[in-house]
Write an enzyme that holds these catalytic residues in place. Sequence first.
Site, PDB file in Angstrom:
ATOM      1  N   ASP B  44     -23.653  12.436  -3.421  1.00  0.00           N
ATOM      2  CA  ASP B  44     -23.175  12.789  -4.754  1.00  0.00           C
ATOM      3  C   ASP B  44     -22.846  11.535  -5.562  1.00  0.00           C
ATOM      4  O   ASP B  44     -23.062  11.479  -6.775  1.00  0.00           O
ATOM      5  CB  ASP B  44     -21.925  13.680  -4.631  1.00  0.00           C
ATOM      6  CG  ASP B  44     -21.546  14.383  -5.920  1.00  0.00           C
ATOM      7  OD1 ASP B  44     -20.446  14.953  -5.984  1.00  0.00           O
ATOM      8  OD2 ASP B  44     -22.346  14.350  -6.874  1.00  0.00           O
ATOM      9  N   CYS B 268     -20.013  10.850 -14.464  1.00  0.00           N
ATOM     10  CA  CYS B 268     -20.188  12.240 -14.865  1.00  0.00           C
ATOM     11  C   CYS B 268     -21.415  12.322 -15.756  1.00  0.00           C
ATOM     12  O   CYS B 268     -21.443  11.703 -16.822  1.00  0.00           O
ATOM     13  CB  CYS B 268     -18.958  12.733 -15.616  1.00  0.00           C
ATOM     14  SG  CYS B 268     -19.128  14.441 -16.147  1.00  0.00           S
TER      15      CYS B 268
END
Lengths: 336, 328
Positions: B44, B268
């Site tokens: 991730d 993000c």
Amino acid sequence: MQNVKDSLLHCHRLDKPIFRRGSGNDPLISFQSLGAHEYPEFVKIVEVGPRDGLQNEKEIVPTEVKVQLIDRLSDTGLSVIEATSFVSSKWVPQMADHTEVLQGIRKSPNVRYPVLTPNMHGFQNALAAGATEVAVFGSASETFSRKNINCSIDESMLRFEEVLNAAKDQQIPVRGYVSCALGCPHEGPIDPSKVTEVAKRLYEMGCYEVSLGDTVGVGTPGSMAAMLRSVTREVPCRALAVHCHDTYGQALANILTALQMGVCVVDSAVAGLGGCPYAQGSSGNVSTEDVLYMLHGMGIQTGVDLSKMIAVGDFICHSLNRKTNSRVAQARGSQL
Amino acid sequence: MFMTEVYMLYHLVNYENANVNVNWLDSSKRLPDRVKIVEVGPRDGLQNEKTIVPAETKIRLIDMLSDSGLSVIEATSFVSPKWVPQMADQMEVMKGIRRKPGVSYPVLTPNLKGFQAAVEAGASEVAIFGAASELFSKKNINCSVEESLQRFEQVMVAAKAAGVPVRGYVSCVLGCPYEGKVAPAKVAKVAKRLYSMGCYEISLGDTIGVGTPGGMSEMLEAVSKVVPVGALAVHCHDTYGQALANILVALQMGVSVVDSSVGGLGGCPYAQGASGNVATEDVVYMLHGLGIQTGVDLPKLMDAGAFICHSLNRRTSSKVSQATHCKL
């Protein structure tokens, strides 16, 4: 991108849980229940950016910028803005313009502007400059006290008693600070009983509120809970505040813990101004924006407008030519 | 300079162990004694970094993480490199890492094809990724939530046959970049489906980091009615600085598995320049300060973080690392 931004704003506004009235720990404060915990319905934010923040910034900021910062903060809904410090400019050159700042700011009727006063001399200067509230700064660590203000804790308490007596005569409210409440850069972990001893002394000598400071940001929810459990035996919760530094990223979790234990006053600094003098390059104060985001998301009222606060943070960071430490400002700003 | 670093590390060690067994709640709200950290940095984290790092760097990172005491390290993703170029070297990474005994190296598998490739590459645990938001599902994996669950059922059947455990993820549990607020009931529905189809653990992800402790507790209350809390994990993003507070609330509600990313790797994708994953160092610091065991050696973890940040030529997002290695 516009769709994403709107959704995020929408998301934040609607992130309010259903809550019911709880009894809380103090009949004078209203609490609400969220999940298994009770939280205050209202939290007072004490904005320390112009003092604690700017005092610890590398750049010395011109008076007019400080005045503008405070004036802008006055329009965000804050009820307390720590304006400056009447410490000798020999020790804190960033605050040398204390008199001009205090006399230059627009004093909003719903806002208080406390100033730091280390001793009688500082108190008298503050009074002459028009101060209507002051703050005194104690420490839970002997070594920190000696290195920071050049005297023992007992000696500092005697100085503060003088200030408190003079303040009582003038009907000037005094706020007390206890630094190193969760750890000291010199002594390491601090015994909660020491924090209690100092907090109790400050409260009993007449401070209306005692702000417990995690000066080097080393505390975690465990040490926060242990310290508060000790202090609240001697000082009522409603007279306590927490002043958490975010040096190790623990500030919001520590603040949450304090709220769970009934504290309802939180110190913070717009844009997370003020690095840590004990860890060069690290962050210091927790960002007001990030605190507000958390509180509002939990349905806790503060009276402060988050969007206006972000704008003030933008202003001061631009003036200081530095990036904000606020994650909320970074996230919001990045979509603009 | 050296003495300052030693000094800082000394304090770090002292503070880590400063408070053991502190519970300020009554027994019904005890914190767990032990928390399992699921390290998602290599997957991730790196998947969301601008810079693509070579396979050997990824392998070195995973090997360093293996030595830090972590028991689960998400190694890579068997998603098509067309969609996730950063994970194109999935085979090479899987075959190149040193598999430490007692450490699990799950990999992402979006469908049966990915699952088969993963098993061929030697994977012994996989993960599947659902969403609590319809729009997010459509935009992210090009199908509805229901369609994705059907794909996952195929993976589950094959995984059961091969004796491979499967972890389920639910994204957007506290908010969606397209839909805004996500109803806790929806999160519970998806989590329940994944658990019923055989996922041993469900990781609930605050994908864009918008959640706060109120939303977290409301969501967990709904989910824990349909999935045992012992099978739940939280995957909090720190985009709005809320991650540690949200994790704390989750722990207070009985969750004892936390996902995090070394160095806070992975920005993000919905807020350029903002932070993403919560930093493992900061989570471990908090847990140890609470007297909760993790098995993780924080200085070794910070070394792994320093290594990967240096390779990526970026500053760590971990405040603990910044404070401790501030002079480096």
